[in-house]
Design an enzyme around this catalytic site. Structure first.
Site, PDB file in Angstrom:
ATOM      1  N   ASN A 170      40.089  32.265  35.797  1.00  0.00           N
ATOM      2  CA  ASN A 170      41.275  32.334  36.650  1.00  0.00           C
ATOM      3  C   ASN A 170      42.211  33.391  36.090  1.00  0.00           C
ATOM      4  OD1 ASN A 170      41.049  29.976  38.686  1.00  0.00           O
ATOM      5  ND2 ASN A 170      40.490  29.044  36.724  1.00  0.00           N
ATOM      6  N   GLU A 171      42.101  34.592  36.618  1.00  0.00           N
ATOM      7  CA  GLU A 171      42.844  35.738  36.113  1.00  0.00           C
ATOM      8  C   GLU A 171      44.289  35.723  36.622  1.00  0.00           C
ATOM      9  OE1 GLU A 171      41.679  37.442  33.859  1.00  0.00           O
ATOM     10  OE2 GLU A 171      39.609  38.079  34.124  1.00  0.00           O
ATOM     11  N   PRO A 172      45.161  36.582  36.066  1.00  0.00           N
ATOM     12  CA  PRO A 172      46.539  36.671  36.554  1.00  0.00           C
ATOM     13  C   PRO A 172      46.577  36.832  38.070  1.00  0.00           C
ATOM     14  CG  PRO A 172      46.310  37.958  34.561  1.00  0.00           C
ATOM     15  CD  PRO A 172      44.937  37.476  34.906  1.00  0.00           C
TER      16      PRO A 172
END
Length: 638
Positions: A170-172
């Site tokens: 879950n990236e920025p």
């Protein structure tokens, strides 16, 4: 600090350790102790579920952080009869596209690090699929979510944290309500994975990941973070605001989450980094030094310009109450740093020992420079190396590993083709060329190719040491066995590794040992080599000659010691900086697109020159003499 891994640490209620922290965290002396504690918590949960004939649903992570947890769970299974037959697992993520049997896949990772050693039922293992079409993936992701819900949700979720503050993948920008889905990986995440894939170009750009909302629905969450390179993101996550730019910060809203940290990962937390601004603290010499350097940076003053008012305004009045006036403190600190600076890293003959970091006697010392890879010696302490040789000490360089995996196939192919020109029937060269031309990223190097890559690095090393005036007989190649696997994944340290280290120390009987103390090394070899040294020292320290042996730790291209940590600073002139650069240039295979660059695009020689210059500038800003550059060392007391 928690030191007893046999105890399950206290779980959080409402966490109020300090006004800065918003997530419960426990700090252990090292990652091994922390991992054992987490494994014990998981084992306790499994056994409690077994008592009621219930399934235990675990969310599992991959990467380097949970490896020791899995090792301890395996030990508990083999030695303490911990059964996993009631356990159902759901992994966080998988690269896309990725075949299950690829050595870079998380299916392969979990099999090699846990599943093949325990009695978990194969049908109870669930990992997102990366070997399907994009269209199929969305259906499979929805089914993954339904499967978790059908099991009653996750009882326990184990997490790591990336430097982008991602959990899972879950990236920025990930939304609080996100579920299992396909994502595009951040450049920094791919950069961190580049070493495992033998180059950035081989790292997938997409992945399948469990979503934020799925993770937050777990009844219990434990996040692991080890090492200095995680310190910044840990501090931001625990003390910062909740924001999609830092997905791990969503964990602040979970009622039962704990971050399990080692000292390095926790080092930037306010209560650890600057405890005097949190509450009253117990002052000791190291903390006093750290606080004064911090105060200089905060006020933009040199040490001798600090006033009583500066101390009072920045929460350090208790220090004045103990130590006296600002003048007394300033003089003491100034002298401490001034005495750390020396152009005689082997000790200055006939000098007053008390005022210098090294002994003046014996005048000529036997010195070992341990270098984890075949270039760390000149990258990290090339100027000091040069000084030691010029000042007549008997210097021995010991390369702990061959460094062969850091040589690209293109570089090796060039040497094999040249070799074939001079010996057209050489079977090894023919085999190497054929292997490289047909190789896929999932196949380990053949022995012949590994040997050629090792020879490339060895001859480059000899070029650099000869340039610095060292005879070949004083250059040693240990080729520690833990490293020689042909892949990024290394074997555990063994008795053979330690025996080689003990053997070389016993043969040389040094007065000084220099070794890499860089715990933020991105692919772990520095840490393993340092552990090998510490184990060797423990074994050999009772030998009489070790009473006269001092150990100095340097750091690699990634980080430098903080000013307050430095026990010896060796200044370099502009000419010495150029000489060090030339020595680094002998390592041609590591220039122009080195394989383990990390997220810093600068070449190693540029990084280290700027770091050495920055160290000198920091000393200057504190009011000490101005130099072109400085190399820094911390003494290790064994």
């Amino acid at each position: 600090m928690k030191n007893n891994p046999s105890l399950v640490y206290e779980k959080p209620g409402k966490y109020e350790s300090s006004r800065f922290e918003k997530i419960h965290n426990v700090i252990f002396d090292n990652s091994v102790l922390g991992s054992i504690a987490v494994a014990n918590e998981i084992a306790t949960l499994i056994r409690e579920k077994q008592k009621t004939n219930s399934i235990c649903v675990l969310g599992l992570a991959t990467g380097s952080s949970p490896i020791k947890v899995y090792e301890e769970l395996i030990r508990l299974h083999k030695e303490e009869n911990l059964s996993f037959k009631n356990v159902v697992t759901f992994n966080l993520d998988e690269y896309f596209p990725m075949q299950h049997d690829d050595i870079q896949s998380y299916h392969y990772f979990m099999k090699e690090h846990l599943f093949k050693y325990i009695d978990i039922l194969p049908e109870n293992v669930h990992i997102p699929t990366g070997n399907c079409s994009l269209e199929e993936s969305s259906v499979l992701c929805a089914q993954y979510e339904e499967k978790i819900k059908s099991m009653g949700g996750l009882d326990f979720q184990l997490l790591g944290i990336g430097r982008t503050a991602h959990i899972g993948f879950n990236e920025p920008g990930s939304h609080l309500n996100s579920t299992t889905r396909m994502v595009t990986l951040d450049h920094l995440t791919r950069s961190d994975a580049a070493s495992s894939f033998l180059g950035m170009e081989n790292v997938p750009k997409k992945a399948v990941t469990m979503g934020i909302s799925t993770v937050l629905e777990a009844k219990r969450i434990v996040l692991l973070a080890w090492g200095q390179n995680k310190a910044e993101v840990v501090q931001e996550t625990i003390e910062g605001d909740v924001t999609s730019k830092k997905p791990a910060s969503y964990l602040q809203n979970h009622p039962n989450v704990t971050f399990v940290l080692d000292q390095e990962a926790a080092s930037l937390l306010t209560r650890i980094n600057t405890p005097w601004v949190v509450d009253s603290c117990e002052w000791n010499p190291d903390l006093i030094s750290k606080a004064i350097v911090w105060l200089c940076e905060k006020t933009q003053k040199s040490i001798l310009h600090l006033t009583d008012k500066d101390y009072f305004e920045h929460g350090m009045e208790s220090l004045l109450a103990i130590e006296g006036t600002a003048y007394d403190l300033n003089i003491k600190m100034f002298n401490r740093l001034q005495h750390a600076i020396t152009g005689w890293p082997g000790g200055k003959p006939n000098s007053e020992f008390q005022k210098r970091p090294e002994r003046s006697s014996p005048e000529k010392k036997r010195v070992i420079i341990f270098s984890p890879h075949p270039d760390d010696d000149v990258i990290s302490m090339g100027g000091t190396f040069d000084r030691l040789v010029e000042q007549g000490h008997e210097v021995h360089v010991v390369y702990q590993t061959s460094g062969n995996i850091a040589v690209s196939n293109d570089e090796a192919l060039k040497f094999a083709e040249i070799g074939l020109v001079f010996n057209p029937t050489n079977e090894s060269y023919i085999k190497i060329i054929d292997f490289i031309n047909k190789k896929s990223s999932s196949v380990s190097d053949i022995v012949e190719l590994r040997n050629l890559k090792a020879q490339i690095r060895q001859k480059e090393s000899l070029g650099a040491t000869r340039y610095l005036g060292l005879p070949d007989k004083q250059v040693h190649f240990l080729n520690l066995p833990f490293y020689e696997t042909g892949t990024i994944k290394k074997s555990p340290l063994s008795k053979n590794d330690v025996a080689l280290m003990v053997g070389i120390i016993d043969a040389i009987r040094p007065h000084q040992i220099f070794a890499a103390g860089d715990l933020a090394d991105p692919h772990g070899t520095h840490k393993v080599c340092l552990d090998a040294l510490f184990m060797a020292l423990k074994e050999i320290k009772h030998q009489p000659f070790m009473n006269d042996c001092w150990v100095w730790l340097y750091r690699g291209a990634w980080h430098e010691w903080e000013i307050h940590e430095i026990d010896m600073a060796v200044p370099m002139s502009p000419n010495q900086v150029l000489k060090k650069r030339t020595a680094i240039f002998y390592h041609q295979s590591q220039k122009d697109g080195v394989m383990f660059q990390g997220d810093d695009s600068r070449e190693f020689w540029v990084r280290v020159e700027e770091r050495n210059k920055d160290t000198a500038e920091k000393f200057k800003a504190l009011g000490l003499a101005s130099y072109a550059a400085m190399e820094a060392f911390k003494r290790y007391h064994y």
